[in-house]
Scaffold this motif. Sequence first.
Motif, mmCIF file in Angstrom:
data_model
loop_
_atom_site.group_PDB
_atom_site.id
_atom_site.type_symbol
_atom_site.label_atom_id
_atom_site.label_comp_id
_atom_site.label_asym_id
_atom_site.label_seq_id
_atom_site.Cartn_x
_atom_site.Cartn_y
_atom_site.Cartn_z
ATOM 1 N N GLY A 125 5.639 6.913 -2.787
ATOM 2 C CA GLY A 125 6.116 6.529 -4.109
ATOM 3 C C GLY A 125 5.103 6.756 -5.210
ATOM 4 N N THR A 126 3.813 6.928 -4.872
ATOM 5 C CA THR A 126 2.797 7.237 -5.867
ATOM 6 C C THR A 126 2.386 8.698 -5.832
ATOM 7 O OG1 THR A 126 1.042 6.526 -4.333
ATOM 8 C CG2 THR A 126 1.876 4.886 -5.884
ATOM 9 N N GLY A 127 3.170 9.529 -5.139
ATOM 10 C CA GLY A 127 2.934 10.964 -5.164
ATOM 11 C C GLY A 127 1.945 11.474 -4.147
ATOM 12 N N LYS A 128 1.404 10.616 -3.298
ATOM 13 C CA LYS A 128 0.468 11.091 -2.277
ATOM 14 C C LYS A 128 1.219 11.859 -1.193
ATOM 15 C CE LYS A 128 -2.835 7.291 -2.836
ATOM 16 N NZ LYS A 128 -3.540 6.172 -2.149
ATOM 17 N N ILE A 129 0.599 12.916 -0.715
ATOM 18 C CA ILE A 129 1.221 13.714 0.344
ATOM 19 C C ILE A 129 1.171 12.944 1.659
ATOM 20 C CG2 ILE A 129 1.040 15.841 1.689
ATOM 21 C CD1 ILE A 129 -0.132 17.182 -0.796
ATOM 22 N N LEU A 130 2.290 12.882 2.340
ATOM 23 C CA LEU A 130 2.376 12.205 3.639
ATOM 24 C C LEU A 130 1.913 13.173 4.724
ATOM 25 C CD1 LEU A 130 5.778 10.387 3.097
ATOM 26 C CD2 LEU A 130 3.617 9.250 3.595
ATOM 27 N N THR B 6 0.845 -1.191 0.000
ATOM 28 C CA THR B 6 0.000 0.000 0.000
ATOM 29 C C THR B 6 0.887 1.251 0.000
ATOM 30 O OG1 THR B 6 -0.105 -0.069 2.415
ATOM 31 C CG2 THR B 6 -1.863 -1.198 1.196
ATOM 32 N N SER B 7 0.252 2.404 -0.044
ATOM 33 C CA SER B 7 1.006 3.651 -0.172
ATOM 34 C C SER B 7 1.880 3.938 1.042
ATOM 35 C CB SER B 7 0.053 4.824 -0.410
ATOM 36 O OG SER B 7 -0.622 4.671 -1.631
ATOM 37 N N GLY B 8 1.436 3.528 2.226
ATOM 38 C CA GLY B 8 2.216 3.816 3.420
ATOM 39 C C GLY B 8 2.129 5.256 3.865
ATOM 40 N N THR B 9 0.949 5.875 3.701
ATOM 41 C CA THR B 9 0.805 7.280 4.077
ATOM 42 C C THR B 9 0.835 7.478 5.588
ATOM 43 O OG1 THR B 9 -1.591 7.005 3.921
ATOM 44 C CG2 THR B 9 -0.465 7.922 2.003
ATOM 45 N N THR B 10 0.591 6.419 6.355
ATOM 46 C CA THR B 10 0.546 6.567 7.814
ATOM 47 C C THR B 10 1.549 5.673 8.527
ATOM 48 O OG1 THR B 10 -1.244 4.934 7.918
ATOM 49 C CG2 THR B 10 -1.878 7.252 7.816
ATOM 50 N N GLY B 11 2.561 5.186 7.825
ATOM 51 C CA GLY B 11 3.556 4.341 8.484
ATOM 52 C C GLY B 11 4.062 3.263 7.552
#
Length: 527
Positions: free
Chosen positions: A501-506, A170-175
């Motif tokens: 890695g997919t450009g989502k803001i962390l 997954t994107s890993g936006t929260t860890g």
Amino acid sequence: MGLLFDRRAESGKPMIFRLSRPLDIDPNLGTTFDIEDLAGCVRRTSGALYAAGVRSGDRVAVYKDNHLDCLLLAAAASRIGAVPVMLSGLLPDDAVRALLHRVTPKLLVSDERRLLREDGDGRLLTSFAERTLCLDAQRPDAVTLADLGGAPEPSPAPRGNGELMMLTHTSGTTGIPKLIMYTPAKLQGQMARLECRHLPPITFRRQDAVAVFMPYVHARAFTWIYSVLTLAPAKVLVMSDSDPEVVRPLFREHPPTVIEGLPVDFTRLQELARERRRNVFSSVRMFASTFDAVYWSTIRTFLNASGHPFPLWRYGYGQSETGGLGMTFITRRTANKRRDREPGPRTVGRPMPTFVQIKVVDPRTFRPVPNGSPGLVFARTKARCIGYYGEPERWKEKAVGEWWNTGDIGIKTRTGSVKLLDREVNHTPGTSCLELEDVLVDYLPAGYDVALLTVSDGPPVPVVATPDGRLDPERWRRAARGLPELAEPIAIGLDDLPRTGTGKILREELRRRYLTDAERPGTGRWT
């Protein structure tokens, strides 16, 4: 997947693949391929993996620069029954080490730059795998493809329809990201099924020149390659990055008619889309975006750059665990009228008929809410993957019987359309940060970006990324005029805006940097 290229080569449909740069697994092959070339590359690579000791059921971790050969390596591993573990080359070191520790791969495929990185204890990535294959250098602790070259091609041993075929994260936006488990039945049989049908004008035509900007380790890349090889457009432009200086000459030589990319890729190419002389997007009939919300200002820029009489923007809503859940289309007329209308929540379309069901529920009770009321978006689809590798407890948090908790806050209209407000972790009742960000970016200068961070005891805090890290107060006041109350903005440089890695803001990283003591209204249970 391991036999996909062979079978498409046997179909006899001519296709040309033009790459933005040579393959890392064999730079000498150049940048132009047909289906037979790619099928041969997969067979040879499967022989090299087999010679490296990989057997059916073994896990092969792929961690390298983004390019088409990530897909080819996965196909080669799958061809001999191994399970590819696809890791974005942009993942931070701590996440990569955690995921490698979780899967204990038989073989790690990477490059010298990444293999030289040590952790705090001085350990290299090679210590996480039984054996390592280095793609670009001779190392004493790794083998190279040259060492394994000329190995005989082993007989295919594909995975069974219900067996684990591949892991992506997954994107890993929260860890630390989760590793998603895919079977052939789910990935090919369900996720890729709809877009492999001939559905003009929303799928590929034989005469199309298709350009793609994609993280090739992501499940979306695999459903995309299924559709490309099934529908066989005449030409496929495979882009490993969205550098305008790379894109401009390639698109002028091979004008694309369909382009798919991440929102961050379209953002990087906006200046190219504004060029009036020999605009490289003038031939495009359809743009497609996935992975994250794309700004209206971006959509408008590209639709206006097209010379097609009726260009479309295809906007897909889905998740890695479920595949596509909804789709909508935006015309040039709609995009240009957007600034004259009252802003509203982002419509992501209706559930795909016969494929997907959507319901919206109360986040506390999980009981359905009336149409038009906000709540958690739940989806039911046969394409839902089979679990999170090594983390069944995280899977149980989101899988409720046959329904999947997306973690999104949205609204279902009386006509069945779904409108997204926010991720639950970043939602404040009564507003939509996604909507406000869209409006702010539309009225700020080109090149600016905005992330709103919610807090429990006050208005959202805007983090505004600008080219020079400075924000003119009067310019900000004009952009925010008429919007709900916002806190004083925090200005940072564009390069300081953390992304996946997919450009989502962390956003969680931004919270750690700038809102260390602030509580948020969302629970974050379902991210």
